[in-house]
Design an enzyme around this catalytic site. Structure first.
Site, PDB file in Angstrom:
ATOM      1  CB  CYS A 136      39.127  28.926  28.738  1.00  0.00           C
ATOM      2  SG  CYS A 136      39.487  29.430  26.621  1.00  0.00           S
ATOM      3  CD  GLU A 180      33.527  34.817  27.037  1.00  0.00           C
ATOM      4  OE1 GLU A 180      33.900  33.770  27.424  1.00  0.00           O
ATOM      5  OE2 GLU A 180      32.444  35.304  26.405  1.00  0.00           O
TER       6      GLU A 180
HETATM    7  P1  NDP Z   1      40.814  32.628  38.539  1.00  0.00           P
HETATM    8  O1  NDP Z   1      39.269  32.499  38.386  1.00  0.00           O
HETATM    9  O2  NDP Z   1      41.178  32.416  38.936  1.00  0.00           O
HETATM   10  O3  NDP Z   1      40.482  34.547  37.732  1.00  0.00           O
HETATM   11  C1  NDP Z   1      40.677  35.422  37.295  1.00  0.00           C
HETATM   12  C2  NDP Z   1      40.980  36.774  37.957  1.00  0.00           C
HETATM   13  O4  NDP Z   1      40.060  37.215  38.476  1.00  0.00           O
HETATM   14  C3  NDP Z   1      42.287  36.699  38.039  1.00  0.00           C
HETATM   15  O5  NDP Z   1      42.412  37.914  37.437  1.00  0.00           O
HETATM   16  C4  NDP Z   1      42.206  36.767  39.355  1.00  0.00           C
HETATM   17  O6  NDP Z   1      43.296  37.160  40.163  1.00  0.00           O
HETATM   18  C5  NDP Z   1      40.603  37.358  39.318  1.00  0.00           C
HETATM   19  N1  NDP Z   1      39.980  37.113  41.073  1.00  0.00           N
HETATM   20  C6  NDP Z   1      40.505  36.281  41.937  1.00  0.00           C
HETATM   21  N2  NDP Z   1      39.626  36.163  42.883  1.00  0.00           N
HETATM   22  C7  NDP Z   1      38.638  37.369  42.344  1.00  0.00           C
HETATM   23  C8  NDP Z   1      38.054  38.021  43.223  1.00  0.00           C
HETATM   24  N3  NDP Z   1      36.998  37.496  44.625  1.00  0.00           N
HETATM   25  N4  NDP Z   1      36.652  38.856  42.362  1.00  0.00           N
HETATM   26  C9  NDP Z   1      37.128  39.301  41.508  1.00  0.00           C
HETATM   27  N5  NDP Z   1      38.419  39.421  40.944  1.00  0.00           N
HETATM   28  C10 NDP Z   1      39.343  38.476  41.082  1.00  0.00           C
HETATM   29  O7  NDP Z   1      41.147  31.627  36.973  1.00  0.00           O
HETATM   30  P2  NDP Z   1      42.806  32.040  36.724  1.00  0.00           P
HETATM   31  O8  NDP Z   1      43.794  32.948  36.010  1.00  0.00           O
HETATM   32  O9  NDP Z   1      43.149  30.621  36.996  1.00  0.00           O
HETATM   33  O10 NDP Z   1      42.008  31.624  34.812  1.00  0.00           O
HETATM   34  C11 NDP Z   1      41.984  30.211  34.563  1.00  0.00           C
HETATM   35  C12 NDP Z   1      40.641  29.784  34.415  1.00  0.00           C
HETATM   36  O11 NDP Z   1      40.326  31.052  32.965  1.00  0.00           O
HETATM   37  C13 NDP Z   1      40.375  28.327  33.324  1.00  0.00           C
HETATM   38  O12 NDP Z   1      39.179  28.429  34.429  1.00  0.00           O
HETATM   39  C14 NDP Z   1      40.030  28.921  32.490  1.00  0.00           C
HETATM   40  O13 NDP Z   1      39.763  27.981  31.030  1.00  0.00           O
HETATM   41  C15 NDP Z   1      39.201  30.601  32.367  1.00  0.00           C
HETATM   42  N6  NDP Z   1      39.143  30.903  31.137  1.00  0.00           N
HETATM   43  C16 NDP Z   1      38.121  31.136  30.340  1.00  0.00           C
HETATM   44  C17 NDP Z   1      38.193  32.062  28.810  1.00  0.00           C
HETATM   45  C18 NDP Z   1      37.180  32.474  28.172  1.00  0.00           C
HETATM   46  O14 NDP Z   1      36.839  32.833  27.430  1.00  0.00           O
HETATM   47  N7  NDP Z   1      35.774  31.123  28.659  1.00  0.00           N
HETATM   48  C19 NDP Z   1      39.381  31.919  28.331  1.00  0.00           C
HETATM   49  C20 NDP Z   1      40.907  32.096  29.414  1.00  0.00           C
HETATM   50  C21 NDP Z   1      40.756  31.117  30.636  1.00  0.00           C
HETATM   51  P3  NDP Z   1      44.490  37.027  40.112  1.00  0.00           P
HETATM   52  O15 NDP Z   1      44.998  36.311  39.596  1.00  0.00           O
HETATM   53  O16 NDP Z   1      45.009  38.429  41.232  1.00  0.00           O
HETATM   54  O17 NDP Z   1      44.607  36.131  42.157  1.00  0.00           O
END
Ligand code: NDP
Length: 508
Positions: A274, A240
């Site tokens: 999102c 997502e």
């Molecule tokens: P990120 O992609 O930065 O992070 C998402 C999650 O992945 C966090 O828990 C992050 O941890 C973790 N993460 C980071 N690096 C890795 C890795 N290499 N391997 C596995 N996990 C990892 O997204 P954001 O938190 O910035 O969220 C915002 C984004 O989410 C936006 O693009 C938004 O559109 C999308 N979104 C989509 C939704 C949907 O349903 N389609 C709903 C809500 C948001 P950490 O934060 O600790 O780095």
């Protein structure tokens, strides 16, 4: 919460209040070995949970929902403090998350009910499709809706009979820890829903930990990294990701309602959703009136403070992205009507309305994820649809129009569309939620969201013998001739409609 059985982490991660910069709390940074240990414990829990009846699982999920509801204020307060959104929006988030637990628990048995399907040519068979839990689901969540979004996977995965290990964003870990504490006290199996905390490395460890599926919500860039990590073990993924959701306003739309929906859809959660309205295409004839109405409504909003409509942005990094998009738009000729780069103060961004937005601008092509409403005038609905579909993303979308609304919606290349409302699809738990293209694949919510966390099993049961057994080497000499006849009658010019008729003919 996951407790270490292997070398325990000593490092801790702080969660900050983006409005004040104060530390709200700290959590451990779990090592890959600790993540593996959590998954191993979850596997034991999953074995037991998967054998329980739907009724028994529902009972526990209802108890979990009630325990969370009893602490709704505390949960909302944590979300407010570590994410920055106003308390009211945090409370709405809690309510929506609870709605998903209720829905998933109530629907699981129906969504997973085995079903008989046609056995086609093998008329002597009973063909059944059934759904079974996968085992352990790794859920990786974002910071923008730190409870609602992951619950869209967690509740459905649990209801389908799986255990869950959840890695929240490093920006919002405390809400996850609180939920896991409540889960550990409520579920008979204390390891059924565990939380592992840390930064990206902890999420990467979870993707590689041999879980049976990874449900990831976050950016497209990280989603690709998660998919690559999961590929090592061919672990399936549900992604997502982000969006660049368009809104189309036709000349026969109710302009006041369209403006109200646009303002809410673009600015709720300070635009950090999102499915935010990220770009607006307005029919030429009503463009100016629509813009006036939007500006009027935006000017009535308050940013910051206890009664603010918009809270602090969750991270300074996101503020920098929004500033960059605004500066780029201005440099390329857009007009700022409210807010703008100069009105940014710390983590607070004033809602910004932009006209003259073009697809050459980042604000119309990249995910802005901030309180910005870029508006473009269009000469026709065909142009609006063409521009709306001109994106690598394809998550949500919005149409405001009169009687042609449905036809416009059908042409939009997106996972979801709201007609004459905004974000309606996210509030209806029975509607599957997800996108296409860079917005990811797989579905949360709805029956699809339950079956997303199951394996589909096909069973073919022979219920009677027939003289001609296709699954055997012991065939009559004239088999080629019979087969040629069958091919002709079943798939060629023949008139045999049903396989049963054909068997009867072949036998005779
Ligand atoms: P990120 O992609 O930065 O992070 C998402 C999650 O992945 C966090 O828990 C992050 O941890 C973790 N993460 C980071 N690096 C890795 C890795 N290499 N391997 C596995 N996990 C990892 O997204 P954001 O938190 O910035 O969220 C915002 C984004 O989410 C936006 O693009 C938004 O559109 C999308 N979104 C989509 C939704 C949907 O349903 N389609 C709903 C809500 C948001 P950490 O934060 O600790 O780095």
């Amino acid at each position: 919460m996951a407790t270490a059985t292997t070398t325990a982490s000593t490092e801790r991660l702080s969660s900050y209040n983006p409005a004040t910069g104060e530390v709200v709390g700290t959590v451990p940074i779990h090592t890959p070995a600790e993540v593996d240990a959590a998954v191993a414990r979850a596997r034991v829990a999953a074995q037991s949970w998967s054998t329980r009846s739907f009724e028994a699982r529902t009972e526990e999920l209802v108890a979990f929902r009630k325990a969370l509801a009893a602490q709704a204020d505390e949960l909302a307060s944590i979300i407010h403090r570590e994410n920055g959104k106003p308390e009211l929006e945090a409370l709405v988030e809690v309510m929506m998350a609870l709605g998903h637990i209720q829905h998933a628990a109530a629907r699981a048995e129906t969504a997973m009910a085995p079903r008989k399907v046609s056995s086609g040519m093998l008329a002597n068979f009973r063909a059944t499709v059934s759904y079974h839990p996968l085992g352990v689901i790794g859920v990786i969540g974002p910071w923008n809706y730190p409870l609602f979004t992951p619950m869209g996977s967690i509740a459905y995965a649990l209801a389908a009979g799986n255990a869950v290990v959840f890695k929240p964003s490093e920006l919002t870990p405390l809400i996850a820890v609180k939920v896991a504490e409540i889960a550990a006290k409520t579920f008979a199996l204390s390891d059924l829903l565990q939380v592992v905390t840390g930064a990206g490395a902890t999420g990467a460890a979870l993707a590689k930990a041999g879980v049976d599926k990874v449900a990831f919500t976050g950016s497209a860039a990280t989603g690709k990294r998660v998919m690559m990590a999961a590929a090592e073990r061919l672990t399936p993924v549900l992604l997502e990701l982000g969006g660049k959701d368009p809104m189309i306003v036709a000349d026969d739309a109710d302009l006041e309602k369209a403006a109200e929906a646009c303002v809410y859809g673009a600015l709720t959660n300070a635009g950090q959703a999102c499915i935010s309205v990220e770009r607006v295409y307005v029919a030429d004839a009503v463009h100016d009136r629509f813009v006036d109405e939007v500006v009027k409504q935006v000017r009535a909003l308050k940013t910051g403070g206890d009664d603010g409509h918009l809270g602090a942005m969750t991270s300074a990094a996101q503020v920098a992205i929004v500033r960059d998009h605004l500066d780029d738009a201005v440099a390329k000729g857009a007009t700022i009507l409210t807010g703008g780069s100069d009105a940014i103060s710390g983590n607070y961004i004033q809602p910004t309305v932009i006209t003259g937005a073009e697809h050459s601008m980042k604000v119309m092509s990249d995910e802005t994820f901030g309180p910005v409403i870029p508006i473009k005038r269009v000469g026709s609905l065909d142009e609006a649809v063409k521009l709306a579909n001109d994106s690598t993303y394809g998550l949500g979308s919005t149409v405001f129009a009169g009687k042609g609304a449905r036809a416009i919606a059908d042409k939009l290349r997106a996972g979801m569309t709201s007609i004459n409302s905004v974000m309606g699809f996210a509030g209806i738990p029975s509607l599957p939620f997800g996108g296409i293209g860079e917005s990811g694949f797989g579905r949360i919510h709805g029956d699809e969201g339950i079956r997303e966390f199951t394996r589909t099993k096909s069973t073919a049961e022979q219920v009677m013998s027939i003289p001609l057994n296709m699954m055997s080497f012991r065939q009559p000499k004239d088999m080629p001739k019979r087969l040629r006849g069958m091919i002709k009658q079943l798939y060629g010019e023949g008139v045999v409609a049903k396989a049963g008729d054909l068997w009867r003919r072949i036998r005779s």
